[in-house]
Design a protein around this motif. Structure first.
Motif, mmCIF file in Angstrom:
data_model
loop_
_atom_site.group_PDB
_atom_site.id
_atom_site.type_symbol
_atom_site.label_atom_id
_atom_site.label_comp_id
_atom_site.label_asym_id
_atom_site.label_seq_id
_atom_site.Cartn_x
_atom_site.Cartn_y
_atom_site.Cartn_z
ATOM 1 N N LYS A 52 -38.302 -4.971 12.779
ATOM 2 C CA LYS A 52 -37.098 -4.708 13.559
ATOM 3 C C LYS A 52 -37.349 -3.556 14.507
ATOM 4 N N HIS A 53 -36.693 -3.622 15.672
ATOM 5 C CA HIS A 53 -36.751 -2.514 16.596
ATOM 6 C C HIS A 53 -35.817 -1.414 16.112
ATOM 7 N N ARG A 54 -36.090 -0.222 16.561
ATOM 8 C CA ARG A 54 -35.357 0.950 16.071
ATOM 9 C C ARG A 54 -33.856 0.876 16.333
ATOM 10 N N GLN A 55 -33.466 0.143 17.384
ATOM 11 C CA GLN A 55 -32.036 0.040 17.695
ATOM 12 C C GLN A 55 -31.296 -0.866 16.716
ATOM 13 N N ALA A 56 -32.035 -1.682 15.969
ATOM 14 C CA ALA A 56 -31.411 -2.594 15.008
ATOM 15 C C ALA A 56 -31.195 -1.878 13.673
ATOM 16 N N ASN A 57 -30.246 -2.375 12.900
ATOM 17 C CA ASN A 57 -29.981 -1.822 11.579
ATOM 18 C C ASN A 57 -30.782 -2.560 10.517
ATOM 19 N N ASP B 43 -31.088 6.810 11.899
ATOM 20 C CA ASP B 43 -30.788 8.189 11.538
ATOM 21 C C ASP B 43 -30.223 8.298 10.124
ATOM 22 N N LYS C 32 -39.879 5.300 10.248
ATOM 23 C CA LYS C 32 -40.388 4.340 11.231
ATOM 24 C C LYS C 32 -41.074 3.159 10.544
ATOM 25 N N TYR D 77 -28.530 2.441 9.951
ATOM 26 C CA TYR D 77 -29.275 2.656 11.178
ATOM 27 C C TYR D 77 -30.323 3.742 10.946
ATOM 28 N N ASP E 15 -42.574 3.664 17.381
ATOM 29 C CA ASP E 15 -41.118 3.627 17.341
ATOM 30 C C ASP E 15 -40.584 2.234 17.607
ATOM 31 N N ASP E 16 -41.191 1.522 18.527
ATOM 32 C CA ASP E 16 -40.626 0.259 18.959
ATOM 33 C C ASP E 16 -41.455 -0.949 18.542
ATOM 34 N N TRP F 285 -38.728 0.369 9.395
ATOM 35 C CA TRP F 285 -38.375 -0.548 10.492
ATOM 36 C C TRP F 285 -39.555 -1.436 10.862
#
Length: 263
Positions: free
Chosen positions: A150-155, A110, A142, A108, A207-208, A145
């Protein structure tokens, strides 16, 4: 101009590790060490490459920059992976595994940021690279991703990691410092396929946002891409871009300074 890395005095024995050696060290670390930190004796026994206890103590003191008797195990092993003798693909796969904290073959956001930051900190201690600002490392994360769409919430998975670093001109330029033989980069994308991004600027790396590249990315050969002689990124008129002793621009991200502490 970026030069080959020279290890800090006292750490010379660690330059003899192959990537397979470092993977074995990492596996033993996972099995035998109950904490993420290493103390001097654990460090010496884990690496088992020093000629005496005194030599191991001197090497440990180089890495223990805050003098608290502990060093970060993953930071140390990650830096050893990058310095090891082996193909860059194998080294960067090992680095991914070292910081895959959940052992899920996914990472992920972080974790990826931590991987980039701590491995750079480890290299700073071992070969005196210049650390980039934290926002540059964040922009790099960033971009991983963004390029993976991929969006930041995805791994991300390892393939996403490989697809970023293997064509990123800043990373590939920095890796030249620790590429010991031509065959260690054989089969990787050639410079004409590298993507040039100014990570000192956040614009264009959202970010997104999903999608390959950024508003400031360009392929080699583009009239808008100003690459340095060694293939790294240059930042026109940026006061943060370090210069070599001869005055030439070097990578805005990583550079090896000429210091008397190197052996």
């Amino acid at each position: 101009v970026l030069t080959k890395a020279e290890v800090v005095r006292g750490l010379e024995p660690v330059t003899n590790f192959s990537t397979a050696n470092v993977r074995a060290i990492f596996e033993e670390f996972q099995e035998a060490c109950s904490t993420p930190a290493l103390w001097e004796r654990a460090f010496a026994e884990l690496l088992s490459c020093f000629s005496s206890d005194e030599a191991a103590a001197r090497a440990f003191a180089v890495l223990d920059t805050d003098a608290n008797g502990l060093i970060d195990g993953r930071e140390t092993i990650g830096a050893l992976a990058l310095l090891s003798r082996g193909h860059l693909t194998d080294r960067l796969k090992l680095l991914f595994d070292v910081f895959d904290l959940g052992k899920s073959s996914e990472m992920y956001f972080d974790e990826c940021f931590l991987m980039l930051k701590r491995s750079m900190v480890g290299l700073r201690k071992m070969i005196n690279i210049v650390m980039p600002p934290e926002r540059v490392i964040h922009n790099m994360t960033k971009q991983v991703w963004k390029q993976a769409r991929k969006h930041r919430q995805a791994n991300i998975i390892y393939d996403d990691w490989f697809n970023w670093w293997s064509v990123d001109s800043t990373i590939r330029s920095a890796l030249k410092m620790v590429t010991w033989k031509p065959e260690e980069q054989r089969g990787l994308p050639t410079p004409d396929r590298h993507v040039h991004i100014d990570y000192t600027r956040a614009a264009g790396i959202g970010d997104d946002d999903a999608g390959e590249g950024s508003g400031r990315a360009s392929r080699s050969g583009s009239r808008n891409a100003r690459a340095s002689a060694d293939g790294g990124v240059t930042s026109p008129r940026s006061p943060h871009t370090p210069r070599s002793p001869g005055g030439a621009r070097v990578s805005a991200t990583l550079a090896v300074p000429s210091t008397p502490g190197k052996h």
